[in-house]
Enzyme design. Structure first.
Site, PDB file in Angstrom:
ATOM      1  CE  LYS A   1     -10.281   0.497   3.485  1.00 46.41           C
ATOM      2  NZ  LYS A   1      -9.286   0.614   2.483  1.00 46.41           N
TER       3      LYS A   1
ATOM      4  CD1 TRP B   1      -2.656   1.654   0.490  1.00 46.92           C
ATOM      5  CD2 TRP B   1      -2.044   1.852   2.633  1.00 46.92           C
ATOM      6  NE1 TRP B   1      -3.382   2.674   1.047  1.00 46.92           N
ATOM      7  CE2 TRP B   1      -3.021   2.825   2.357  1.00 46.92           C
ATOM      8  CE3 TRP B   1      -1.509   1.786   3.926  1.00 46.92           C
ATOM      9  CZ2 TRP B   1      -3.479   3.728   3.314  1.00 46.92           C
ATOM     10  CZ3 TRP B   1      -1.961   2.672   4.883  1.00 46.92           C
ATOM     11  CH2 TRP B   1      -2.942   3.633   4.572  1.00 46.92           C
TER      12      TRP B   1
ATOM     13  CG  ASP C   1      -2.278  -2.534   7.540  1.00 44.16           C
ATOM     14  OD1 ASP C   1      -3.409  -2.431   8.058  1.00 44.16           O
ATOM     15  OD2 ASP C   1      -1.884  -1.797   6.613  1.00 44.16           O
TER      16      ASP C   1
HETATM   17  N1  KET Z   1      -3.782  -0.545   5.423  1.00 48.03           N
HETATM   18  C1  KET Z   1      -4.035  -0.932   4.159  1.00 48.03           C
HETATM   19  C2  KET Z   1      -3.357  -2.127   3.626  1.00 48.03           C
HETATM   20  C3  KET Z   1      -4.922  -0.180   3.386  1.00 48.03           C
HETATM   21  O1  KET Z   1      -5.152  -0.581   2.161  1.00 48.03           O
HETATM   22  C4  KET Z   1      -5.551   0.965   3.916  1.00 48.03           C
HETATM   23  C5  KET Z   1      -6.452   1.768   3.089  1.00 48.03           C
HETATM   24  C6  KET Z   1      -5.263   1.295   5.259  1.00 48.03           C
HETATM   25  C7  KET Z   1      -4.375   0.506   5.975  1.00 48.03           C
HETATM   26  C8  KET Z   1      -5.811   2.480   5.965  1.00 48.03           C
HETATM   27  O2  KET Z   1      -7.142   2.685   5.934  1.00 48.03           O
HETATM   28  P1  KET Z   1      -7.842   3.639   7.013  1.00 48.03           P
HETATM   29  O3  KET Z   1      -8.900   4.307   6.249  1.00 48.03           O
HETATM   30  O4  KET Z   1      -6.807   4.567   7.555  1.00 48.03           O
HETATM   31  O5  KET Z   1      -8.349   2.705   8.056  1.00 48.03           O
HETATM   32  N2  KET Z   1      -6.507   1.655   1.837  1.00 48.03           N
HETATM   33  C9  KET Z   1      -7.416   2.302   0.867  1.00 48.03           C
HETATM   34  C10 KET Z   1      -7.713   3.727   1.095  1.00 48.03           C
HETATM   35  C11 KET Z   1      -6.546   4.650   1.128  1.00 48.03           C
HETATM   36  O6  KET Z   1      -5.587   4.494   0.379  1.00 48.03           O
HETATM   37  O7  KET Z   1      -6.586   5.589   1.953  1.00 48.03           O
HETATM   38  C12 KET Z   1      -6.906   2.010  -0.543  1.00 48.03           C
HETATM   39  O8  KET Z   1      -5.852   1.372  -0.693  1.00 48.03           O
HETATM   40  O9  KET Z   1      -7.578   2.402  -1.509  1.00 48.03           O
END
Ligand code: KET
Length: 390
Positions: A236, A119, A200
């Site tokens: 999510k 990511w 994660d």
């Molecule tokens: N870890 C991974 C692997 C991840 O894909 C995301 C979010 C997060 C943590 C953090 O999400 P949060 O909203 O802080 O709980 N991924 C999606 C959104 C983004 O990039 O902000 C994405 O990959 O599209």
């Protein structure tokens, strides 16, 4: 990733399609607020005893307890022995950042290994937290699967004590996860070298549709009595993206250490944002504490996971019908929200320009952004781009 959405918003085309950000959409292409979340919010509003005072630095204590139980399992030895500390943080990102800063301050090794690729935010989060970021091999473009040999070699060559970031399930961006047998080998190798696991967990429930199945790799590491960190996100799996609700758990070797770790976490959090928000964590606590709401949640979660799996099948079929050259079986094999298509940046940019389809330049598409109505358009675009020389 959020930049892809900015570009998408500016595009006036009626056929435009945003497959960039990993956010769930319904079959009608609309964002979804879970029914169970609406119910929990109603319950919170009806409760006139609720107040808006600051939460403690560690957040909502009941939320923290329930979050630890959700990820580690109700019967977890670490919970039973009280050698875990959990703090509410600002979603997955905030949990990773707080964990990173804690390690940079107090852990003897400052190097964190992240998967290649990963990511996009991971390297930035950990560098700014004060850690040195290195990568370990993970994905094999040739097989579109796991480079397990490379992974074992790189972790085997890491300095003892190094931190290793592990995607608990539904690896982002590749959709490739180790099997349970491979996880067991990873666990043994890491424990034998004293490598510190930092999980994660952003997609619990989204990979298999089962919360317990998706947490299994973490529980294997906790069962052996060793230490680990876990960053949990409810963005999510409860659709609480903008509420910014998540948790950082640190599993320690004794209750005494866990208590001291918690005091140090407070010293990281207090000058960063003082204390976390109350609303999102309250929603989660209402749902996790109530048996009926919890069951309802698992059904809604499973429905989201199933719709994503059905999109995989539909896209795969659409390409087969078109006779699109290449092996596209990875679309149905990969796990979680994303398909790592194998399309290169030039191909991605062609699809954006000619077909108004938006995705990250590494060729990752969010399956959750597709619907039966939009699959043909995407399949047409992929067919066009691989049959022409870009
Ligand atoms: N870890 C991974 C692997 C991840 O894909 C995301 C979010 C997060 C943590 C953090 O999400 P949060 O909203 O802080 O709980 N991924 C999606 C959104 C983004 O990039 O902000 C994405 O990959 O599209």
């Amino acid at each position: 990733i959020l930049g892809v959405t900015v570009a998408y918003n500016k595009d006036p085309s009626p056929v435009k399609l945003n497959l960039g950000v990993g956010a769930y959409r319904t079959e009608e292409g609309k964002p979804l607020v879970l029914n169970v979340v609406r119910k929990a919010e109603q319950q919170l509003i009806n409760d006139r005893t609720r107040i808006k005072e600051y939460l403690p630095i560690v957040g909502l204590v009941e939320f923290n307890k329930l979050s630890a139980k959700l990820i580690l399992g109700a019967d977890s030895p670490a919970i039973r022995e009280n050698r875990i500390t959990t703090v509410e943080c600002l979603s997955g990102t905030g949990s990773l950042r707080v964990g990173g800063e804690f390690l940079a301050k107090h852990y003897h090794q400052k190097t964190i290994y992240i998967t290649q690729p990963t990511w996009g935010n991971h390297p930035k989060i950990f560098t700014l937290a004060g850690l040195t970021v290195k990568t370990y091999r993970y994905y094999d473009p040739a097989t579109r699967g796991l480079n397990f040999q490379g992974l074992l070699e790189d972790l085997g060559a890491a300095a003892p004590g190094s931190i290793v970031l592990l995607h608990a399930c539904a690896h982002n961006p590749t959709g490739v996860d180790p099997t349970i047998q491979q996880w067991e080998q990873i666990r043994k190798l890491m424990r034998s070298k004293g490598l510190m696991p930092f999980f994660d967990s952003a997609y619990q429930g989204f990979a298999s549709g089962s919360l317990d199945t998706d947490a299994k790799p973490i529980r294997m590491f906790v069962a052996d009595g060793g230490e680990c960190l876990v960053a949990q996100s409810y963005a999510k799996n409860m659709g609480l993206y903008g509420e910014r609700v998540g948790a950082l758990s640190i599993v320690c070797k004794s209750a005494d250490v866990a208590g001291r770790v918690e005091s140090q976490l407070k010293l990281v959090i207090r000058p960063m944002y003082s204390s976390p928000p109350i609303h999102g964590a309250s929603i989660v606590a209402v749902i996790l504490r109530d048996k009926n709401l919890f069951n309802e949640w698992t059904l809604e979660l499973k429905a989201m996971a199933d719709r994503i799996i059905s999109m995989r099948k539909q896209l795969f079929e659409a390409l087969r019908t078109r006779g699109t050259p290449g092996d596209w079986s990875h679309i149905i094999k990969q796990i979680g929200m994303f398909t790592f298509t194998g399309l290169n940046p030039a191909q991605v940019s062609f699809m954006t320009k000619e077909y108004h389809i938006y995705m990250t330049s590494d060729g990752r598409i969010s399956m959750a952004g597709l619907s039966s109505k939009t699959v043909p358009h995407l399949a047409d675009a992929i067919h066009a781009v691989v049959t022409k020389a870009v």
